[in-house]
Design a protein around this motif. Sequence first.
Motif, PDB file in Angstrom:
ATOM      1  N   SER B 262       0.872  -1.178   0.000  1.00 28.47           N
ATOM      2  CA  SER B 262       0.000   0.000   0.000  1.00 28.47           C
ATOM      3  C   SER B 262       0.905   1.223   0.000  1.00 28.47           C
ATOM      4  O   SER B 262       2.124   1.112  -0.081  1.00 28.47           O
ATOM      5  CB  SER B 262      -0.892  -0.028   1.247  1.00 28.47           C
ATOM      6  N   GLU B 295      -8.194  -6.994   1.089  1.00 29.83           N
ATOM      7  CA  GLU B 295      -7.884  -6.084   2.194  1.00 29.83           C
ATOM      8  C   GLU B 295      -7.283  -6.914   3.328  1.00 29.83           C
ATOM      9  O   GLU B 295      -7.909  -7.858   3.801  1.00 29.83           O
ATOM     10  CB  GLU B 295      -9.156  -5.376   2.686  1.00 29.83           C
ATOM     11  N   ILE B 300      -9.669  -2.128   8.121  1.00 25.72           N
ATOM     12  CA  ILE B 300     -10.388  -1.757   6.892  1.00 25.72           C
ATOM     13  C   ILE B 300     -11.350  -2.882   6.545  1.00 25.72           C
ATOM     14  O   ILE B 300     -10.948  -3.933   6.049  1.00 25.72           O
ATOM     15  CB  ILE B 300      -9.407  -1.465   5.750  1.00 25.72           C
ATOM     16  N   ARG B 306     -10.726   2.748   1.909  1.00 24.86           N
ATOM     17  CA  ARG B 306      -9.491   2.860   1.101  1.00 24.86           C
ATOM     18  C   ARG B 306      -9.930   2.742  -0.357  1.00 24.86           C
ATOM     19  O   ARG B 306     -10.236   1.641  -0.836  1.00 24.86           O
ATOM     20  CB  ARG B 306      -8.510   1.740   1.479  1.00 24.86           C
ATOM     21  N   PRO B 358      -4.661   7.518  -4.753  1.00 26.47           N
ATOM     22  CA  PRO B 358      -5.894   7.642  -3.950  1.00 26.47           C
ATOM     23  C   PRO B 358      -6.987   8.356  -4.745  1.00 26.47           C
ATOM     24  O   PRO B 358      -6.702   9.251  -5.551  1.00 26.47           O
ATOM     25  CB  PRO B 358      -5.448   8.482  -2.757  1.00 26.47           C
ATOM     26  N   PHE B 366      -9.229   6.744   4.287  1.00 25.92           N
ATOM     27  CA  PHE B 366      -7.774   6.785   4.075  1.00 25.92           C
ATOM     28  C   PHE B 366      -7.498   7.111   2.614  1.00 25.92           C
ATOM     29  O   PHE B 366      -8.112   6.503   1.726  1.00 25.92           O
ATOM     30  CB  PHE B 366      -7.147   5.428   4.418  1.00 25.92           C
ATOM     31  N   ASP B 368      -5.325   6.183   0.216  1.00 27.91           N
ATOM     32  CA  ASP B 368      -4.327   5.119   0.120  1.00 27.91           C
ATOM     33  C   ASP B 368      -4.737   4.194  -1.033  1.00 27.91           C
ATOM     34  O   ASP B 368      -5.778   4.411  -1.657  1.00 27.91           O
ATOM     35  CB  ASP B 368      -4.303   4.342   1.461  1.00 27.91           C
TER      36      ASP B 368
END
Lengths: 83, 393, 21
Positions: B262, B295, B300, B306, B358, B366, B368
């Motif tokens: 990530s 994930e 999360i 995300r 992102p 987030f 990310d």
Amino acid sequence: GCSENFEFKNYTIITSQCKGPHYPADRCCAAFKEFACPYAELLNDLTNDCASTMFSYINLYGKYPPGLFASECREGKQGLACP
Amino acid sequence: ANYVPADEYFLNCGGPNGETPGQKWTSDIASSFLQKSGSSTAAKASTQDPSVSEVPYMTARVFSSVFTYSIPVGPGRKFVRLYFYPVSYDNRNASNAVFTVTAQSYTLLKNFSAFQTTQALNYVSLVKEYSVYVEGDKLDITFKPESKISNSYAFVNGIEVVSMPDIYSTTDGTTKIVGQDSPFIIDNTTALENVYRLNVGGNDISPDKDTGMFRSWYDDTNYIYGAAFGVPETADPNLTITYPDGMPSYVAPLDVYSTARSMGPNARINLNYNLTWILSIDSGFSYLVRLHFCEVASNITDINQRVFDIFLNNQTAQEGADVAGWANRHNGVPVYKDYVVFAPTGDPQQDMWLALHPNTASKSQFYDAILNGVEVFKVNDTTGNLGGLNPTP
Amino acid sequence: RRMRYYISYGALSANRIPCPP
């Protein structure tokens, strides 16, 4: 800067021994030491950028994965012993 | 459960029976698979690089004229893997080994020089992997020395043929060409060459640790652009990976889905870079790009936590990718997505850029991105050819 | 005793993948 010019060194010491697809640690680290030990004092002096310059050329000539030698080469607590 | 192939052949060409982890090699000497009328010689490698295994690399079958292996298999898709260790055999010059290999009606390699390819990649050996659909009851693999080169010859150290499940076809039309909205169909008439199989954020996975298909998975750090490595993530030990209904668990090993890469904990930094991989590919072909997601972070587990965009060759392949969303608001649930990109003709090779960034429009918790695995397959062109140009050393 | 040379991990860290941001 670095007082040693790493651009035109003989990198075949490493590129002929350390090859993909598996980059064996024993062969790659031994070849790396053979190439780099003569410059150990310079490389260990972190006030210059010799080490990063040298690794840039090693990775360029050998098409090595970034971080290969740092992740594969381990020895005693002082580092990699030179002959 | 792992996949159990109905057909499973590991031919050690020109050499004895032998074993490598998880693979039993049988000698092809006096094998009924060899073309009766053809002429070929079993030869020993002139030198042994310590990093190549005795089997199958230290012996080869050498062909000075066209030669066919006819391997009895049931109908269905097969992985065909060809092993090459390009040193001198029978005192021949390694650089004279320039040849074409066909399987059924497809050309797998054209004007191929294993020697030049290993020089260009600074590799000691090569394994070329293909996926071919077999209609009838045998798979013909033909080696043909390049006639335009004097005293050219062909050789091969090992031939692997294993049945595989039909997990890469895209007959449902949901796989789009990036940048267009038109579906790209991969079906039984399509042959594929695997050019990359990366365990993103994880380590190499050897063929015996795959899910029964003997695939090799490689660490992705070799292909990360610049120094922007982001953060490797590993699933918490108490997070169990559960495959969703309808997704066979042999699609990819657990180690692919339980490790990921990530962008890092700092949103400001993440907004200022793309997590990018650069993959060198042959020009003039279409490529199937399979992205594996799962994930792995324990915090999360819901949608809009995300969310990121996926770019392939600077075009938006996916906007607002939300892995937990795709997995019905769960973490630990694997998902994969297929895309097709076309690499226009030009230089022999070009770089395929895979980038994540992102998706701020989603105002997700987030800023990310995450990726667990990448597989890239070259698709045969309209003439049934998969052979690209040899890379230049 | 002759000084024994080592390549320090400091020098090696120039090859290290940079720490995550």
